[in-house]
Design a protein around this motif. Structure first.
Motif, PDB file in Angstrom:
ATOM      1  N   ARG A   8       0.755  -1.579  -0.001  1.00 19.82           N
ATOM      2  CA  ARG A   8      -0.196   0.166  -0.030  1.00 19.82           C
ATOM      3  C   ARG A   8       0.820   1.851   0.354  1.00 19.82           C
ATOM      4  N   SER A   9       1.683   1.233   1.033  1.00 25.68           N
ATOM      5  CA  SER A   9       2.575   2.503   0.802  1.00 25.68           C
ATOM      6  C   SER A   9       3.116   2.610  -0.367  1.00 25.68           C
ATOM      7  N   ILE A  10       4.144   1.493  -0.934  1.00 22.17           N
ATOM      8  CA  ILE A  10       4.681   1.002  -2.226  1.00 22.17           C
ATOM      9  C   ILE A  10       3.810   2.231  -3.359  1.00 22.17           C
ATOM     10  N   ARG A  11       2.164   1.847  -3.670  1.00 27.59           N
ATOM     11  CA  ARG A  11       2.126   1.842  -4.557  1.00 27.59           C
ATOM     12  C   ARG A  11       0.875   3.614  -4.086  1.00 27.59           C
ATOM     13  N   GLU A  12       0.937   4.307  -3.097  1.00 29.94           N
ATOM     14  CA  GLU A  12       0.820   5.692  -2.607  1.00 29.94           C
ATOM     15  C   GLU A  12       1.647   5.788  -3.466  1.00 29.94           C
ATOM     16  N   ARG A  13       2.825   5.931  -3.746  1.00 29.35           N
ATOM     17  CA  ARG A  13       4.050   6.430  -4.645  1.00 29.35           C
ATOM     18  C   ARG A  13       3.995   6.098  -5.781  1.00 29.35           C
ATOM     19  N   ILE A  14       3.659   5.067  -6.352  1.00 30.51           N
ATOM     20  CA  ILE A  14       4.029   5.101  -7.735  1.00 30.51           C
ATOM     21  C   ILE A  14       2.545   4.489  -8.374  1.00 30.51           C
ATOM     22  N   GLY A  15       1.399   4.821  -7.758  1.00 33.97           N
ATOM     23  CA  GLY A  15       0.792   4.580  -8.406  1.00 33.97           C
ATOM     24  C   GLY A  15      -0.457   3.163  -8.922  1.00 33.97           C
ATOM     25  N   ASN A  16      -0.948   2.892  -9.985  1.00 32.12           N
ATOM     26  CA  ASN A  16      -1.162   1.696 -10.817  1.00 32.12           C
ATOM     27  C   ASN A  16       0.524   0.949 -11.767  1.00 32.12           C
ATOM     28  N   ASP A  17       1.497   1.377 -11.495  1.00 34.87           N
ATOM     29  CA  ASP A  17       2.491   0.596 -12.846  1.00 34.87           C
ATOM     30  C   ASP A  17       2.760  -0.287 -11.894  1.00 34.87           C
ATOM     31  N   LEU A  18       3.526  -1.361 -12.822  1.00 31.18           N
ATOM     32  CA  LEU A  18       3.793  -2.495 -12.254  1.00 31.18           C
ATOM     33  C   LEU A  18       5.034  -2.598 -11.051  1.00 31.18           C
ATOM     34  N   LEU A  19       4.567  -3.165  -9.975  1.00 36.00           N
ATOM     35  CA  LEU A  19       4.884  -3.465  -9.382  1.00 36.00           C
ATOM     36  C   LEU A  19       5.862  -4.931  -9.092  1.00 36.00           C
ATOM     37  N   LEU A  20       7.557  -5.511  -8.778  1.00 39.37           N
ATOM     38  CA  LEU A  20       7.710  -6.445  -9.115  1.00 39.37           C
ATOM     39  C   LEU A  20       7.922  -7.054  -7.482  1.00 39.37           C
ATOM     40  N   LEU A  21       7.436  -8.260  -7.452  1.00 36.32           N
ATOM     41  CA  LEU A  21       6.728  -8.656  -5.627  1.00 36.32           C
ATOM     42  C   LEU A  21       6.999  -9.644  -5.187  1.00 36.32           C
ATOM     43  N   PRO A  22       7.868 -10.494  -3.871  1.00 35.79           N
ATOM     44  CA  PRO A  22       8.198 -11.416  -3.868  1.00 35.79           C
ATOM     45  C   PRO A  22       7.131 -12.063  -3.404  1.00 35.79           C
ATOM     46  N   ALA A  23       7.274 -13.768  -3.804  1.00 39.52           N
ATOM     47  CA  ALA A  23       5.925 -14.431  -3.289  1.00 39.52           C
ATOM     48  C   ALA A  23       6.265 -16.126  -2.654  1.00 39.52           C
ATOM     49  N   VAL A  24       5.882 -16.540  -1.616  1.00 43.01           N
ATOM     50  CA  VAL A  24       5.662 -18.042  -2.070  1.00 43.01           C
ATOM     51  C   VAL A  24       4.356 -18.845  -2.244  1.00 43.01           C
ATOM     52  N   THR A  25       4.732 -20.266  -2.473  1.00 40.94           N
ATOM     53  CA  THR A  25       3.979 -21.074  -3.152  1.00 40.94           C
ATOM     54  C   THR A  25       3.647 -22.294  -2.324  1.00 40.94           C
ATOM     55  N   ALA A  26       2.091 -22.896  -1.423  1.00 39.38           N
ATOM     56  CA  ALA A  26       2.586 -24.002  -0.636  1.00 39.38           C
ATOM     57  C   ALA A  26       2.192 -25.236  -1.874  1.00 39.38           C
ATOM     58  N   VAL A  27       3.519 -26.164  -2.092  1.00 41.03           N
ATOM     59  CA  VAL A  27       2.705 -27.090  -3.047  1.00 41.03           C
ATOM     60  C   VAL A  27       2.624 -28.690  -1.711  1.00 41.03           C
ATOM     61  N   ILE A  28       1.332 -28.139  -2.035  1.00 40.79           N
ATOM     62  CA  ILE A  28       0.476 -29.760   0.149  1.00 40.79           C
ATOM     63  C   ILE A  28      -0.017 -30.770  -0.495  1.00 40.79           C
ATOM     64  N   ARG A  29       0.636 -31.874  -0.358  1.00 39.05           N
ATOM     65  CA  ARG A  29       0.997 -32.991  -1.073  1.00 39.05           C
ATOM     66  C   ARG A  29       0.171 -33.889   0.097  1.00 39.05           C
ATOM     67  N   ASP A  30      -0.320 -35.285  -0.072  1.00 40.38           N
ATOM     68  CA  ASP A  30      -0.832 -36.196   0.717  1.00 40.38           C
ATOM     69  C   ASP A  30      -0.414 -37.283  -0.196  1.00 40.38           C
ATOM     70  N   GLY A  31       0.650 -37.666  -0.445  1.00 40.76           N
ATOM     71  CA  GLY A  31       0.557 -38.670  -1.951  1.00 40.76           C
ATOM     72  C   GLY A  31       1.051 -38.102  -2.671  1.00 40.76           C
ATOM     73  N   GLU A  32      -0.265 -38.837  -3.729  1.00 38.59           N
ATOM     74  CA  GLU A  32      -0.622 -38.278  -5.352  1.00 38.59           C
ATOM     75  C   GLU A  32      -1.052 -37.226  -5.395  1.00 38.59           C
ATOM     76  N   ARG A  33      -1.923 -36.546  -4.510  1.00 38.05           N
ATOM     77  CA  ARG A  33      -2.698 -35.334  -4.025  1.00 38.05           C
ATOM     78  C   ARG A  33      -2.562 -34.750  -4.037  1.00 38.05           C
ATOM     79  N   PHE A  34      -3.071 -33.006  -3.968  1.00 38.77           N
ATOM     80  CA  PHE A  34      -2.666 -31.298  -4.285  1.00 38.77           C
ATOM     81  C   PHE A  34      -3.377 -30.859  -4.003  1.00 38.77           C
TER      82      PHE A  34
END
Length: 148
Positions: A8-34
């Protein structure tokens, strides 16, 4: 997903321009099911994840995101890969543009995950063939293919 105070603080300065952001993803498994989630404002299924906050370790961010959205804890077993580029570019309805670079972690869930009802409307366990038939965010296909 709600916007963090940091973004939000970055958006206040740059508006709608492209913002590159770090993220994380969970590949949660139970055997062969995700474990996949369908967001409250989406018809598409995806893996669970979110943004990394300043000063936060990526693995800690993943545990926080999964807990906030499902009430379950994680046991991280490996890194599946790092993903970005065009498949992870998002144009939001308000005009904001974002590009995500996400680190996907293979995980096992500890406890019984339930959708929070605020970000996630529905959770489900699916095999690879079932996932291929779901309406889903296309970028997850490569992540699931890379999960051994």
């Amino acid at each position: 997903m709600p916007m963090s105070e940091y973004v939000r603080s970055i958006r206040e300065r740059i508006g709608n321009d492209l913002l590159l952001l770090p993220a994380v993803t969970a590949v949660i498994r139970d055997g062969e099911r995700f474990l996949l989630a369908r967001g409250v404002d989406s018809a598409e299924w995806s893996l669970i994840g979110g943004g990394v906050e300043p000063g936060e370790q990526p693995a800690e961010a993943l545990a926080r995101e999964v807990y906030e959205e499902t009430g379950a804890a994680l046991r991280i077993t490996a890194i599946v890969g790092v993903y970005g580029g065009e498949p992870l570019m998002v144009d939001y309805p308000n005009g904001d543009r974002a590009g995500y670079v996400t680190t996907a972690y293979e995980c096992h869930v500890v406890g019984h995950p339930e959708p929070d009802g605020q970000e996630i409307a529905e959770l489900g366990w699916f095999g690879r063939e079932e996932i291929a038939a779901l309406p889903r965010q296309g970028w997850i296909d490569q992540v699931i293919a890379d999960a051994r």
